[in-house]
Structures are given as structure tokens and as C-alpha cells.
Write a protein that holds these residues in place. Structure first.
Motif, mmCIF file in Angstrom:
data_model
loop_
_atom_site.group_PDB
_atom_site.id
_atom_site.type_symbol
_atom_site.label_atom_id
_atom_site.label_comp_id
_atom_site.label_asym_id
_atom_site.label_seq_id
_atom_site.Cartn_x
_atom_site.Cartn_y
_atom_site.Cartn_z
ATOM 1 N N GLY A 198 -13.651 -1.983 15.181
ATOM 2 C CA GLY A 198 -12.662 -1.055 14.655
ATOM 3 C C GLY A 198 -12.554 0.236 15.437
ATOM 4 O O GLY A 198 -11.784 1.114 15.066
ATOM 5 N N VAL A 199 -13.335 0.375 16.496
ATOM 6 C CA VAL A 199 -13.222 1.598 17.297
ATOM 7 C C VAL A 199 -11.975 1.515 18.175
ATOM 8 O O VAL A 199 -11.810 0.547 18.907
ATOM 9 C CB VAL A 199 -14.472 1.784 18.189
ATOM 10 N N PRO A 200 -11.086 2.489 18.075
ATOM 11 C CA PRO A 200 -9.865 2.409 18.861
ATOM 12 C C PRO A 200 -10.150 2.551 20.358
ATOM 13 O O PRO A 200 -11.144 3.173 20.744
ATOM 14 C CB PRO A 200 -9.048 3.603 18.362
ATOM 15 N N SER A 201 -9.288 1.960 21.174
ATOM 16 C CA SER A 201 -9.430 2.085 22.616
ATOM 17 C C SER A 201 -8.423 3.092 23.141
ATOM 18 O O SER A 201 -7.328 3.218 22.604
ATOM 19 C CB SER A 201 -9.178 0.744 23.283
ATOM 20 N N ILE A 202 -8.797 3.788 24.179
ATOM 21 C CA ILE A 202 -7.885 4.743 24.804
ATOM 22 C C ILE A 202 -7.916 4.510 26.315
ATOM 23 O O ILE A 202 -8.813 3.823 26.814
ATOM 24 C CB ILE A 202 -8.314 6.205 24.522
ATOM 25 N N ILE A 203 -6.942 5.074 27.016
ATOM 26 C CA ILE A 203 -7.045 5.092 28.476
ATOM 27 C C ILE A 203 -8.118 6.118 28.809
ATOM 28 O O ILE A 203 -8.151 7.204 28.232
ATOM 29 C CB ILE A 203 -5.712 5.527 29.145
ATOM 30 N N ASN A 204 -9.008 5.746 29.711
ATOM 31 C CA ASN A 204 -10.015 6.694 30.148
ATOM 32 C C ASN A 204 -9.341 8.034 30.471
ATOM 33 O O ASN A 204 -8.425 8.084 31.296
ATOM 34 C CB ASN A 204 -10.703 6.121 31.386
ATOM 35 N N PRO A 205 -9.756 9.142 29.810
ATOM 36 C CA PRO A 205 -9.035 10.408 29.954
ATOM 37 C C PRO A 205 -8.811 10.842 31.408
ATOM 38 O O PRO A 205 -7.746 11.346 31.754
ATOM 39 C CB PRO A 205 -9.929 11.417 29.231
ATOM 40 N N PHE A 206 -9.791 10.622 32.280
ATOM 41 C CA PHE A 206 -9.622 11.050 33.671
ATOM 42 C C PHE A 206 -8.581 10.208 34.401
ATOM 43 O O PHE A 206 -7.968 10.669 35.369
ATOM 44 C CB PHE A 206 -10.946 10.967 34.420
ATOM 45 N N ASP A 207 -8.400 8.966 33.962
ATOM 46 C CA ASP A 207 -7.416 8.113 34.632
ATOM 47 C C ASP A 207 -6.000 8.604 34.347
ATOM 48 O O ASP A 207 -5.070 8.344 35.113
ATOM 49 C CB ASP A 207 -7.584 6.656 34.197
ATOM 50 N N GLU A 208 -5.847 9.327 33.240
ATOM 51 C CA GLU A 208 -4.539 9.917 32.941
ATOM 52 C C GLU A 208 -4.170 10.928 34.014
ATOM 53 O O GLU A 208 -3.011 11.078 34.388
ATOM 54 C CB GLU A 208 -4.566 10.602 31.570
ATOM 55 N N ASN A 209 -5.169 11.638 34.529
ATOM 56 C CA ASN A 209 -4.899 12.614 35.578
ATOM 57 C C ASN A 209 -4.517 11.923 36.885
ATOM 58 O O ASN A 209 -3.657 12.406 37.624
ATOM 59 C CB ASN A 209 -6.111 13.522 35.786
ATOM 60 N N ALA A 210 -5.166 10.785 37.156
ATOM 61 C CA ALA A 210 -4.806 10.015 38.352
ATOM 62 C C ALA A 210 -3.375 9.509 38.219
ATOM 63 O O ALA A 210 -2.579 9.561 39.170
ATOM 64 C CB ALA A 210 -5.773 8.851 38.534
ATOM 65 N N LEU A 211 -3.039 9.068 37.026
ATOM 66 C CA LEU A 211 -1.697 8.542 36.780
ATOM 67 C C LEU A 211 -0.648 9.645 36.923
ATOM 68 O O LEU A 211 0.399 9.454 37.549
ATOM 69 C CB LEU A 211 -1.672 7.929 35.369
ATOM 70 N N GLU A 212 -0.917 10.797 36.367
ATOM 71 C CA GLU A 212 0.034 11.909 36.469
ATOM 72 C C GLU A 212 0.204 12.331 37.935
ATOM 73 O O GLU A 212 1.305 12.618 38.377
ATOM 74 C CB GLU A 212 -0.424 13.088 35.606
ATOM 75 N N MET A 213 -0.883 12.320 38.688
ATOM 76 C CA MET A 213 -0.767 12.669 40.105
ATOM 77 C C MET A 213 0.158 11.668 40.800
ATOM 78 O O MET A 213 1.005 12.037 41.620
ATOM 79 C CB MET A 213 -2.137 12.707 40.782
ATOM 80 N N ALA A 214 0.009 10.394 40.443
ATOM 81 C CA ALA A 214 0.867 9.354 41.023
ATOM 82 C C ALA A 214 2.331 9.614 40.660
ATOM 83 O O ALA A 214 3.223 9.515 41.523
ATOM 84 C CB ALA A 214 0.431 7.982 40.522
ATOM 85 N N LEU A 215 2.581 9.965 39.421
ATOM 86 C CA LEU A 215 3.966 10.191 38.977
ATOM 87 C C LEU A 215 4.585 11.364 39.742
ATOM 88 O O LEU A 215 5.736 11.318 40.176
ATOM 89 C CB LEU A 215 4.003 10.454 37.466
ATOM 90 N N GLN A 216 3.800 12.414 39.930
ATOM 91 C CA GLN A 216 4.321 13.574 40.661
ATOM 92 C C GLN A 216 4.559 13.249 42.135
ATOM 93 O O GLN A 216 5.523 13.714 42.738
ATOM 94 C CB GLN A 216 3.369 14.759 40.515
ATOM 95 N N LEU A 217 3.675 12.435 42.717
ATOM 96 C CA LEU A 217 3.864 12.032 44.113
ATOM 97 C C LEU A 217 5.149 11.234 44.261
ATOM 98 O O LEU A 217 5.910 11.407 45.205
ATOM 99 C CB LEU A 217 2.677 11.182 44.579
ATOM 100 N N LYS A 218 5.365 10.346 43.305
ATOM 101 C CA LYS A 218 6.573 9.520 43.371
ATOM 102 C C LYS A 218 7.820 10.388 43.241
ATOM 103 O O LYS A 218 8.797 10.197 43.961
ATOM 104 C CB LYS A 218 6.537 8.456 42.270
ATOM 105 N N GLU A 219 7.785 11.347 42.323
ATOM 106 C CA GLU A 219 8.945 12.226 42.152
ATOM 107 C C GLU A 219 9.284 12.956 43.445
ATOM 108 O O GLU A 219 10.436 13.152 43.789
ATOM 109 C CB GLU A 219 8.650 13.267 41.055
ATOM 110 N N LYS A 220 8.240 13.337 44.164
ATOM 111 C CA LYS A 220 8.444 14.135 45.365
ATOM 112 C C LYS A 220 8.776 13.281 46.584
ATOM 113 O O LYS A 220 9.590 13.662 47.413
ATOM 114 C CB LYS A 220 7.167 14.929 45.647
#
Ligand SMILES: Cc1cc2nc3c(=O)[nH]c(=O)nc-3n(C[C@H](O)[C@H](O)[C@H](O)COP(=O)(O)OP(=O)(O)OC[C@H]3O[C@@H](n4cnc5c(N)ncnc54)[C@H](O)[C@@H]3O)c2cc1C
Ligand SMILES: Nc1ncnc2c1ncn2[C@@H]1O[C@H](COP(=O)(O)O)[C@@H](O)[C@H]1O
Lengths: 333, 261
Positions: free
Chosen positions: B29-51
Motif C-alpha cells: 500500500g505504499v505509494p510509488s513516486i518518481i525519484n525526486p532527483f529524476d524530476e530535475n533531470a527530466l526538467e533539464m531535458a525539457l528546457q534543453l529541448k525548448e531551447k
């Protein structure tokens, strides 16, 4: 699996100075060497390592593998991982220990895949099972919810990283001696794929939490951002760095550089003073290996008291300034 | 630019507890999340793509339900997702995980220009998979970056240190692990969220990857868990109560007794 009965400590150095975690590992390494009968060695990649050798001997190294190349002036992952893994493949030591520093946490995992060794990160305890001839590597997992003892039965070397301050350093004497092996390393054919252009110091107050021996941390219990002054007051009296819980960082009361915990910094000071911090598991994950924990909280049931050596139940707004005052009085400040 | 982000699904550590009798984790019953630090990697990817344009592929290795993590990544703007999943991958330590993820990256149609990882996964806290994959994939790595600048043949990155940062120049392609202070992950858009729900996510197993059996899963892992136990509770703690001045006085006395002052 015919590994040599040697325990290696990676001798990290910067600007001609050994990182103190190296001396801590050698001190712990002496225990392991005694238990196992293995020889304690240091691996020293440097442009000129000679001036550092005496200190390594003094802390218990019986043998130093000196890797000499001008490219070792500064850490570069490709050069260092090639040199260290080549040496491991040539000498096949049983055990290799690294500091869990920025450098160690880049080097060790690279070397581990290069030599197919086992690697356990951030161990808080190391022991040797003499019967099975295995290194017992204990570390917290799942954000500090459990402790796990990891072994590496079928691969060599058995490798571990350990954070600064987890073990204490203590020289054997100031005139120990040992053998120096000039190791043949050839990194001339390693292409230069990366280059450090600059190192910038940003002295954002005194937030080098990793190097601090004393830390005073504030949590939501301080009530408002201005009250970090109370925390700073005690920190000054103690010569301590200022830490913070995530709740205060998220609220914008203090910069994230100060955050201690699972998503902040993992610290291991001699003394950690937690003021107005409840002790959520994620916070504990970052500080519970401190030598001595003092908790100040008005809620006697706060979980922070579970990891505290000294718990002061009461209002931090009264206790913390009083603590600073009495300390300053003793120290004549 | 082909950007690959490795993300891991982890149990929300808030909700995990240990059964002090059996020394097992209560994960039911423990919920799963995206590893918090991987969210930062993902956001960096999104910003790179935008640019700079390009496409973002998110990759995860885990049980079938790790697909949820991939869908959340698609919902914030990743273009493609790959699930690496097979019972035979179970019990992998960081060595075997690095090996397996690398096989998947090599199988992608377009080679990666940049591979991003979180600083570390909060379940294992090892920070080993990034450097491991980088070596197996054959690219250089800089750990702990907070900023990146892209040019045709290289990247310039700021690597966070204890007292500031190092500025590195590194050849393309390259791998990085990303720290939390780099950014904060954006919210998903409703439109992308709907599309993400329906997206086809291929699952690659042992055969798809042509993995060598002796290098995967528990048997391919050099390290083994010997035992787990509950963290020790401090037994001889002292709780002080009363007037602040007196409490502090006693505390200071005891601290001097223990020679920490
Ligand atoms: C994935 C994840 C990662 C996380 N990572 C971290 C992390 O790295 N670091 C971290 O710290 N947290 C982290 N957290 C958050 C963590 O769960 C807690 O929410 C946080 O640590 C709480 O901060 P706090 O103790 O300051 O606040 P609270 O929990 O609100 O505690 C405040 C305490 O102050 C006491 N208090 C109030 N007034 C006074 C007073 N006048 N005098 C004395 N005591 C007083 C209260 O009794 C209470 O115990 C994370 C959470 C998640 C989900
Ligand atoms: N099973 C996995 N699937 C995908 N990525 C992973 C996996 N495990 C680790 N990673 C990546 O590697 C980083 C470091 O993980 P770790 O070495 O486990 O601390 C994570 O932040 C992820 O980016």
C-alpha cells in the motif's frame, strides 16, 4: 577468485593536501587489517605524491602504490578511473575503500563497472567476517528506514565508499614507514574528453555542511524566517555551520544550500543540534550518523528525540539563546 | 538533439515503515513516486529541448507498474518512453542495472547526444547507476550538475561542489547527473496528460535486449544483501526538562564531561 590479501584506500588529494577522509579510512583500515591479516595500502595518484607519503604511513599504510603523472594534478574521471582500474586489474586487491566525496562518488562507480567489482555506497560501518573472509558493509537504505549489511561474495575487489567523519582519524605515530611501489600506469592513450575550466568558490555564508564538525539546524519550529538569527547566534557560539529542515527551505526562509536530509545534504558532524525540527525520517536520513545529537523541541514525543543523545524539552526561543549565552560566557566571548 | 533521461520509480519514503519484529519493510500500500532527483533531470531535458529542439526519451527499469512513472514523464512533455522489465532482471544491484539500462540505450534508434540521471535514487541512495551507464555506453560523465550550455561539439556544465562549483567543458555525447537546485519540474498539461494515458510504451525484456544471463538480475550482481535490520535507537539518551537556564547548564556540564566542548 585469487585476490591479493590487501586492503586499499584511495588517497584523494587536492592542491597537495590529502582529504581527511583518507586518514579516517586508513585508521579504520588498521582494524580491518588486524582482523583479516591483510596488508593496508594506499593508492596515491598525484603529479608529485612524495610529500604526502609520510602522512599515509603515519596513519597506518604499510605500502603505497604511487601513480605519478602530471595529469593527476586535478581530478578528471577518465584519467583517474583508467589508472585505478588498471592497477586493480594488475594487482587484484581484495578490498578497496574510497571517501564518499564528490570525487570518490564519481571514481568508485566508474571503477566498479570497469573491473566488475562490488561497490557499496556510503557505508556507516565496516567489519570483516574472518570465517567467510568477507567485508561486511553496513549502510542505511530506504531513507534510513532500515540498515542493510551488504557483502560481495564472488567478485573482487569488494569496494565501499564512506563519508567524511563516519570514522575518526588517529595517527599511529609521526614516524611510521613502509614500502613505496612506483606503479606503472599509462594513461597516454586516454582521449581528453573533458576539461575543467575553472573552480569557483561561492562563499554563501558558512554552509560547508560536509566539512563542519558542529552543525546547528533550524526547523519550522523557529516560527519565522527572521528567527534564523537565533540559530545563527548559537552557531557562532559553537563555531558551527547552519543547517535547516526542508520545511524551512521550501518556505523560503533559508537557501537550499542549508538543507539537511534525504534530498539535501547527508552530514556527519561531531555534534548536531536540531532546533524545532520534528525528526521526519527524511531529515533523520541526513543526520543520524552524527556522533552526538542534541534536540530542542517543545513536543516531548517528537521523533527527533529517538535519535538524540540529549533532548531538551521546551521552547527553543528561550533555550537556544540561553545555550548561546552560557556557551559564550564559558568561552569568554 | 537526442536527450535520454533515466528515471526510477521508488516507494515514497514517507510511508515506508519497518516491522521491528521481522525486520522487513512494510511496503504494502505504499505509494510509488518518481525519484525526486529524476524530476530535475527530466526538467533539464525539457528546457534543453525548448531551447535546442530534439526529442526526449525516458527510460526506466523496473516492475510492470513502473510504467506509471513513464506516463507521468510523458505528461510533462517527454516524447517517448521505454520500459525495461523482465522478472529475470529482478534483484539487480547497480552493476547489473547499469549493464541492463545500457543495452536498452544502445537499442534506441538514434544514439543519445546527452544522457541525464538524477543525482541519486532515494531508495538505494547509491548514485552509482549514472557513472555505470556512462562507462558501458562509452561516454564521459560529469556528476552533480546544476547548469548546462550546449554547443555543436561540446557541453559546458557547472558541477556543484561543497563550496561553489566547477566549470567543465565536455565532448558530445556525454552523460550527467543532475542536482535538485537545478530546477523544479513543471506541472503536466491536461492535453499531454490525456495523450500520455494512451501512449504506446514498449516493454523490453531479456530477449529484446540480448542480455547475457550471467550479467543480469541477482546472479549478475556482485553485491548481495546479507541481512537487514532496524536502525538502532539511541539507548542511553538523556531527556532534560525544566527551566531553560538550568537545562542548558546541565547540558553544558554533560557535554564537557563527554569532552565534546
Ligand atoms: C521525498 C521527500 C524528501 C524529503 N527530503 C527531506 C530532506 O532532505 N530534509 C528534510 O528536512 N525534510 C525532507 N522532507 C520533508 C520531511 O518529511 C518533513 O516534512 C520536514 O523535515 C519537516 O520539517 P520540520 O521538522 O522543520 O517541520 P515540522 O515537521 O513542522 O516540525 C516542527 C517541529 O518544531 C517543534 N516546535 C514548534 N514550535 C516550537 C518551539 N517554539 N520550540 C521548540 N520546538 C518547537 C514542533 O513540536 C515540531 O516538532 C522530505 C519529504 C519527502 C516526501
Ligand atoms: N531502475 C532504474 N531505471 C532507470 N533509471 C535508473 C534506475 N536506477 C537508477 N536509475 C538512474 O540512476 C540514478 C542514480 O540511481 P542510484 O545509483 O540507484 O542512486 C537515478 O537518479 C536514475 O536517474
Amino acid at each position: 577468485m585469487d585476490a591479493k590479501k590487501e586492503i586499499w584506500v584511495f588517497a584523494e588529494q587536492e592542491n597537495g593536501k590529502l582529504h581527511s577522509v583518507v586518514l579516517e579510512l586508513l585508521t579504520k583500515g588498521r582494524d580491518l587489517a588486524e582482523k583479516s591479516g591483510y596488508t593496508l595500502c594506499a593508492v596515491l595518484p598525484a603529479a608529485d605524491g612524495a610529500p604526502l607519503q609520510q602522512e599515509l604511513f603515519n596513519h597506518g599504510a604499510k605500502k603505497i602504490y604511487a601513480l605519478t603523472d602530471p595529469k593527476f594534478t586535478e581530478y578528471q574521471n577518465d584519467y583517474f578511473s583508467k589508472a585505478v582500474s588498471d592497477l586493480i586489474l594488475a594487482e587484484s586487491p581484495s578490498i578497496v575503500l574510497y571517501g564518499a566525496t564528490i570525487i570518490g562518488r564519481s571514481l568508485a562507480p566508474t571503477v566498479a563497472v570497469m573491473v566488475y567489482g562490488g561497490l557499496t555506497a556510503d557505508c556507516t560501518e565496516l567489519d570483516f567476517d574472518t570465517e567467510a573472509e568477507l567485508l561486511l558493509q553496513t549502510r542505511p537504505a530506504f531513507g534510513g528506514n532500515i540498515m542493510a549489511t551488504i557483502i560481495c561474495p564472488d567478485h573482487r575487489p569488494q569496494m565501499a565508499t564512506v563519508r567524511h567523519n563516519v570514522f575518526k582519524k588517529e595517527p599511529v605515530s609521526d614516524s611510521e614507514s613502509g614500502e613505496v611501489v612506483e606503479a606503472a600506469v599509462d594513461i597516454s592513450d586516454v582521449p581528453e574528453r573533458m576539461k575543467k575550466l575553472e573552480t569557483i568558490e561561492e562563499m554563501i555564508e558558512t554552509v560547508d555542511l560536509n566539512a563542519a564538525d558542529y552543525i546547528v539546524s533550524g526547523g519550522r519550529g523557529i516560527g519565522k524566517p527572521e528567527n534564523f538569527e537565533i540559530i545563527r547566534g548559537l552557531a557562532e557560539a559553537l563555531d558551527a555551520a547552519v543547517g535547516a529542515s526542508r520545511a524551512t527551505v521550501d518556505a523560503g526562509w533559508i537557501s537550499h544550500h542549508h538543507q539537511v536530509g534525504q534530498t539535501g545534504k547527508t552530514v556527519c558532524p561531531l555534534v548536531y543540534v536540531a532546533c524545532g525540527i520534528s525528526g521526519a525520517i527524511q531529515h533523520l536520513a541526513g543526520m543520524q550518523t552524527a556522533d552526538l545529537v542534541i534536540a530542542i523541541n517543545k513536543d516531548a514525543d517528537a521523533p527527533i528525540f529517538d535519535v538524540a543523545d540529549f533532548g531538551l524539552v521546551g521552547d527553543l526561543h528561550e533555550i537556544v539563546p540561553e545555550f548561546a549565552k552560557q556557551l559564550n560566557a564559558i568561552r569568554g566571548k | 538533439m537526442n536527450i535520454v533521461v533515466c528515471i526510477k520509480q521508488v516507494p515514497d519514503s514517507d510511508k515506508v515503515t519497518i516491522d521491528r519484529e521481522t525486520n522487513r519493510l512494510n511496503r504494502a500500500g505504499v505509494p510509488s513516486i518518481i525519484n525526486p532527483f529524476d524530476e530535475n533531470a527530466l526538467e533539464m531535458a525539457l528546457q534543453l529541448k525548448e531551447k535546442h529542439g530534439g526529442q526526449i526519451t525516458v527510460v526506466t527499469m523496473g516492475p510492470p507498474q513502473a510504467e506509471e512513472a513513464l506516463r507521468s514523464a510523458l505528461a510533462v512533455g517527454a516524447d517517448k518512453a521505454i520500459l525495461i522489465s523482465d522478472r529475470k532482471f529482478g534483484g539487480a544491484d547497480t552493476w547489473a542495472t547499469s549493464y541492463t539500462i545500457t543495452l536498452a540505450l544502445k537499442k534506441l534508434e538514434e544514439p543519445a547526444d546527452i544522457i541525464l540521471f538524477g543525482k541519486q535514487a532515494i531508495d538505494g541512495d547509491t548514485a552509482q547507476v549514472g557513472p555505470g551507464v556512462a562507462h558501458f555506453y562509452g561516454v564521459p560523465i560529469i556528476t552533480l550538475i546544476r547548469e548546462i550550455e550546449v554547443s555543436d561539439t561540446s557541453f559546458k556544465v557547472k558541477q556543484v561542489t561543497d563550496t561553489g562549483f566547477n566549470l567543465w567543458e565536455i565532448d558530445r555525447p556525454a552523460a550527467f547527473t543532475v542536482v535538485k537546485e537545478a530546477n523544479e519540474l513543471r506541472m503536466p498539461s491536461l492535453k499531454k496528460k490525456l495523450a500520455a494515458k494512451k501512449a504506446e510504451i514498449p516493454t523490453w525484456g531479456v530477449e529484446d535486449l540480448g542480455a547475457e544471463m550471467e550479467k543480469i538480475g541477482l546472479s549478475g550482481s556482485p553485491t548481495k544483501v546479507n541481512k537487514v535490520f532496524a536502525p538502532p535507537i539511541k539507548m542511553n539518551k538523556e531527556v532534560l526538562d525544566g527551566e531553560p537556564a538550568e537545562m542548558v547548564n546541565v547540558l553544558l556540564h554533560k557535554l564537557r564531561e563527554r569532552k565534546v566542548l
